[in-house]
Each structure stands twice: as C-alpha cells, then as structure tokens.
Design a protein around this motif. Sequence first.
Motif, PDB file in Angstrom:
ATOM      1  N   UNK A  22       0.826  -1.209   0.000  1.00 26.40           N
ATOM      2  CA  UNK A  22       0.000   0.000   0.000  1.00 26.40           C
ATOM      3  C   UNK A  22       0.861   1.260   0.000  1.00 26.40           C
ATOM      4  N   UNK A  23       0.303   2.327  -0.562  1.00 25.77           N
ATOM      5  CA  UNK A  23       1.003   3.612  -0.585  1.00 25.77           C
ATOM      6  C   UNK A  23       1.178   4.174   0.820  1.00 25.77           C
ATOM      7  N   UNK A  24       0.198   3.956   1.678  1.00 26.68           N
ATOM      8  CA  UNK A  24       0.265   4.499   3.031  1.00 26.68           C
ATOM      9  C   UNK A  24       1.449   3.933   3.797  1.00 26.68           C
ATOM     10  N   UNK A  25       1.709   2.636   3.616  1.00 26.24           N
ATOM     11  CA  UNK A  25       2.825   1.996   4.314  1.00 26.24           C
ATOM     12  C   UNK A  25       4.142   2.659   3.940  1.00 26.24           C
ATOM     13  N   UNK A  26       4.349   2.863   2.627  1.00 23.44           N
ATOM     14  CA  UNK A  26       5.630   3.425   2.187  1.00 23.44           C
ATOM     15  C   UNK A  26       5.709   4.922   2.441  1.00 23.44           C
ATOM     16  N   UNK A  27       4.570   5.576   2.501  1.00 25.00           N
ATOM     17  CA  UNK A  27       4.580   6.994   2.877  1.00 25.00           C
ATOM     18  C   UNK A  27       5.090   7.140   4.306  1.00 25.00           C
ATOM     19  N   UNK A  28       4.661   6.229   5.181  1.00 25.25           N
ATOM     20  CA  UNK A  28       5.157   6.253   6.556  1.00 25.25           C
ATOM     21  C   UNK A  28       6.642   5.939   6.617  1.00 25.25           C
ATOM     22  N   UNK A  29       7.073   4.971   5.814  1.00 27.54           N
ATOM     23  CA  UNK A  29       8.504   4.638   5.772  1.00 27.54           C
ATOM     24  C   UNK A  29       9.328   5.849   5.366  1.00 27.54           C
ATOM     25  N   UNK A  30       8.852   6.546   4.340  1.00 28.36           N
ATOM     26  CA  UNK A  30       9.581   7.717   3.855  1.00 28.36           C
ATOM     27  C   UNK A  30       9.607   8.819   4.908  1.00 28.36           C
ATOM     28  N   UNK A  31       8.478   8.972   5.608  1.00 30.87           N
ATOM     29  CA  UNK A  31       8.394   9.993   6.640  1.00 30.87           C
ATOM     30  C   UNK A  31       9.405   9.727   7.750  1.00 30.87           C
ATOM     31  N   UNK A  32       9.525   8.489   8.134  1.00 32.99           N
ATOM     32  CA  UNK A  32      10.409   8.121   9.230  1.00 32.99           C
ATOM     33  C   UNK A  32      11.870   8.109   8.800  1.00 32.99           C
ATOM     34  N   UNK A  33      12.107   8.130   7.461  1.00 38.56           N
ATOM     35  CA  UNK A  33      13.480   8.108   6.961  1.00 38.56           C
ATOM     36  C   UNK A  33      13.987   9.488   6.605  1.00 38.56           C
ATOM     37  N   UNK A  34      13.191  10.535   6.828  1.00 37.74           N
ATOM     38  CA  UNK A  34      13.608  11.889   6.466  1.00 37.74           C
ATOM     39  C   UNK A  34      14.884  12.263   7.204  1.00 37.74           C
ATOM     40  N   UNK A  40      17.788  11.062   6.465  1.00 34.20           N
ATOM     41  CA  UNK A  40      18.779   9.994   6.387  1.00 34.20           C
ATOM     42  C   UNK A  40      19.211   9.823   4.942  1.00 34.20           C
ATOM     43  N   UNK A  41      20.359   9.230   4.761  1.00 32.99           N
ATOM     44  CA  UNK A  41      20.856   8.975   3.408  1.00 32.99           C
ATOM     45  C   UNK A  41      20.363   7.618   2.941  1.00 32.99           C
ATOM     46  N   UNK A  42      20.553   7.352   1.658  1.00 36.71           N
ATOM     47  CA  UNK A  42      20.145   6.055   1.118  1.00 36.71           C
ATOM     48  C   UNK A  42      18.653   5.860   1.145  1.00 36.71           C
ATOM     49  N   UNK A  43      17.909   6.843   0.629  1.00 36.18           N
ATOM     50  CA  UNK A  43      16.457   6.805   0.706  1.00 36.18           C
ATOM     51  C   UNK A  43      15.858   5.567   0.031  1.00 36.18           C
ATOM     52  N   UNK A  44      16.565   4.991  -0.945  1.00 33.99           N
ATOM     53  CA  UNK A  44      16.014   3.846  -1.665  1.00 33.99           C
ATOM     54  C   UNK A  44      16.142   2.549  -0.873  1.00 33.99           C
ATOM     55  N   UNK A  45      16.943   2.556   0.148  1.00 29.97           N
ATOM     56  CA  UNK A  45      17.144   1.354   0.949  1.00 29.97           C
ATOM     57  C   UNK A  45      16.263   1.417   2.193  1.00 29.97           C
ATOM     58  N   UNK A  46      15.727   0.280   2.557  1.00 29.18           N
ATOM     59  CA  UNK A  46      14.849   0.218   3.716  1.00 29.18           C
ATOM     60  C   UNK A  46      15.652  -0.228   4.933  1.00 29.18           C
ATOM     61  N   UNK A  47      15.617   0.556   5.993  1.00 32.03           N
ATOM     62  CA  UNK A  47      16.281   0.157   7.231  1.00 32.03           C
ATOM     63  C   UNK A  47      15.300  -0.638   8.079  1.00 32.03           C
ATOM     64  N   UNK A  48      15.730  -1.793   8.584  1.00 29.61           N
ATOM     65  CA  UNK A  48      14.805  -2.637   9.372  1.00 29.61           C
ATOM     66  C   UNK A  48      14.147  -1.898  10.517  1.00 29.61           C
ATOM     67  N   UNK A  49      14.912  -1.011  11.195  1.00 29.42           N
ATOM     68  CA  UNK A  49      14.330  -0.307  12.338  1.00 29.42           C
ATOM     69  C   UNK A  49      13.213   0.631  11.905  1.00 29.42           C
ATOM     70  N   UNK A  50      13.327   1.219  10.702  1.00 29.43           N
ATOM     71  CA  UNK A  50      12.260   2.077  10.181  1.00 29.43           C
ATOM     72  C   UNK A  50      11.038   1.219   9.808  1.00 29.43           C
ATOM     73  N   UNK A  51      11.315   0.076   9.226  1.00 29.91           N
ATOM     74  CA  UNK A  51      10.257  -0.856   8.829  1.00 29.91           C
ATOM     75  C   UNK A  51       9.404  -1.221  10.048  1.00 29.91           C
ATOM     76  N   UNK A  52      10.076  -1.448  11.181  1.00 28.13           N
ATOM     77  CA  UNK A  52       9.370  -1.878  12.392  1.00 28.13           C
ATOM     78  C   UNK A  52       8.590  -0.746  13.054  1.00 28.13           C
ATOM     79  N   UNK A  53       8.915   0.500  12.725  1.00 28.96           N
ATOM     80  CA  UNK A  53       8.238   1.640  13.351  1.00 28.96           C
ATOM     81  C   UNK A  53       6.929   2.015  12.668  1.00 28.96           C
ATOM     82  N   UNK A  54       6.693   1.476  11.482  1.00 30.88           N
ATOM     83  CA  UNK A  54       5.487   1.843  10.735  1.00 30.88           C
ATOM     84  C   UNK A  54       4.249   1.281  11.434  1.00 30.88           C
ATOM     85  N   UNK A  55       3.239   2.119  11.568  1.00 29.53           N
ATOM     86  CA  UNK A  55       1.989   1.676  12.168  1.00 29.53           C
ATOM     87  C   UNK A  55       1.097   1.059  11.096  1.00 29.53           C
ATOM     88  N   UNK A  56       0.524  -0.089  11.412  1.00 30.93           N
ATOM     89  CA  UNK A  56      -0.316  -0.792  10.443  1.00 30.93           C
ATOM     90  C   UNK A  56      -1.689  -1.081  11.057  1.00 30.93           C
TER      91      UNK A  56
END
Length: 349
Positions: free
Chosen positions: A68-80, A82-98
């Motif tokens: 979903x777009x909402x999931x990745x929008x949250x990922x992007x928000x939490x990664x602001x 930081x470098x390497x925006x195209x890579x997903x950090x596990x800790x950011x992945x775990x912070x997303x609310x679902x």
Amino acid sequence: MDGGLTKYQQLFRAEHGDIVVNKIWARNGSVAVVDDSLAGCHGSNEFPMFAPLQGRLDPRWMHWVTKTQDFWAQCDQKSQGTSGQNRIKPERFLEVEIPLPLLDEQRRIVARIEELAAKVEVARELRSLSVDEVTALGNSQANAIFGRTEYQTRPLGDVCLLITDGTHQTPRYVDDGAIFLSAQNVKPFRFMPEVHRKVSREDFAMYTARNKPVRGDILLTRVGAGIGEAAIIDQDIEFAIYVSVALLRPNLTYLTPEFLVHWLNSPIGRSHSRSNTLGRGHSQGNLNLNLLRSFPVPIPPIERQQQIVTELDALQAKIDAVKALQTEIAAELDAMLPAILDKAFKGKL
C-alpha cells in the motif's frame, strides 16, 4: 552454510511464515512470505527477516499491507534526514503503524484480496492474449498477401534507386547543429525524429554529401535489437543517419514506398532480415547491405500494390485501435489492485 562460502559474515535462516524484505527493491513490491519451498534457506543482511507474532499477525496480511502507498509513505516519513532513501532500514520498517484487526478478520480480508487479485491477473492475461491474437491476425493477412506465388519477384537492389546506410564514423555530437538520427528513431511504420542528437554543420555536409534522405525514402534498422523494422520518411526535414540505419529509395516504376514498407515489416520481410543478419551471438548483429539488396521482393502491378496497401492500412488501423483500447484497459487493471488494497485496509472490503 556457515558463512565460509560467502563474503557475508552473518546469515539469517528463513523459517516458514517469516516476512522477507529486499532492502533495495522493497518499494517495488519485493516483500515476500517464506513458504515451504524457501524455509531453511539463508539470507544476508540485505534481506532482513521478520517473524510475525503468532496469534497477532497473519504473514499474508503483512505482505499485502506492504503493497500500500500508506505503508511506504510512513517509511519515507520516518526516513527523512537519512541517506540512502532507496534502501529500507529494518528499524524504520518496524516503526510503521499498520491496521491490525483480529486474526480471523485479517485472514478473511486476505482471502478476499487474493481472490480479487487473482481475477485482476486473469483479466491482465486475457488482455495480453487479445493483443497477441490481433497481431497474429495481421501477420496472417500479410503472409497471405505477400506469399502469393503469382507475383513476380525481383531482388530488392534491382527495384531500388538507392540502398545505403549512414556514416560509419563515430559522430561528434554538439548542442547546436544538424539533426542526426539512428536506429532508435525507427519503429515499424513509425518515423520518429523528435528525440535526436545533433552534429556540426560541417559533419552533416560530409555525412550527406553522397546520399541525403528525402521524404518518401524508407529507413530500415540494420544494427541492434530491431533489425528489419522499417518506416517511411513522412516529413520534410533535413537529417543525417548513423550506420545503424539503412536508407532505401524505391524505383517508383516498379515499387511504391508504402507497399515496400509493408513487405519489409511483414513476417516474410522480417524473416529475410533475421536470416541475413551477420554476427549474431557475438553482438546484436548487423544486416549486410549486399544481402539486403538480394531480398526477393514480390512485384505486383502498381495498381494492385496500391490496393494491397489500402487493405493492410485498414487492418493496421484496426489493430492499432485494439492495442490502444488494451493499453487503456491495462492502466485500469493496474489501478484496480491499489484500489482494492485501499478499501481492504480501511475496513470496506
């Protein structure tokens, strides 16, 4: 595997039901659930794995949430920041609310999503099949026309005033100069000069000193992936061509450009191009001009050529219309799954 056979010092073992994330391509849908075929495999830290809490989270629910777009929008928000925006950090992945309904409700919605997704995929396959069928119809019609034995055939070189190619020199491109075209500007029946490079006026004069393309000539790809694709020059513009393109000027006493371009693009014409391509296997190959001149072209009377062109143009127009409709349908199908997921995770499915 203990890590001794790989550069990675740490590997992770995949267990059934784990969620595996490709850190680089996750945003393109590269998130999967480990099934029996993958259980027991190992992955590096480029593929972080998450074990859903049993009784709380169904792995397939999480799989679809990540589409979903909402999931990745949250990922992007939490990664602001930081470098390497195209890579997903596990800790950011775990912070997303679902969204997290009860497990039975998760499974019900997942079953409904997958039922609808399967229907979308079937529709997509049928759309592709329809395009293939229409194309096959056009090819069959062309073969029936050009394969008739009562037409006299003559070598292409005998019925053309000119068969040549572009400069073999590596062009020196400039920002302001004359138009320079290559194989990328030619597709079947489509002369596309809009996107082009430029060469100096001096080089242009040298490249066109002997043979200058004019309206009504035919360009044919002779090097690269699209060997044999041909189009008529249908615009009054000045340009030079590269070695990847052949220039044909039919002798109008024997052959109309429209008839010849249909023959060149037909399965019969393309088969001659493929069978006379040199160097295939070592490179993309090239169509030798002397071999091109030997192609046996059918030469019906000019009046009959014009009738054939009218028939094939009408058929091509129908094929193009079907393909345009199928493109619209494809866009609608591509939009359906995101719409389904949006409804699903808002409790409307």
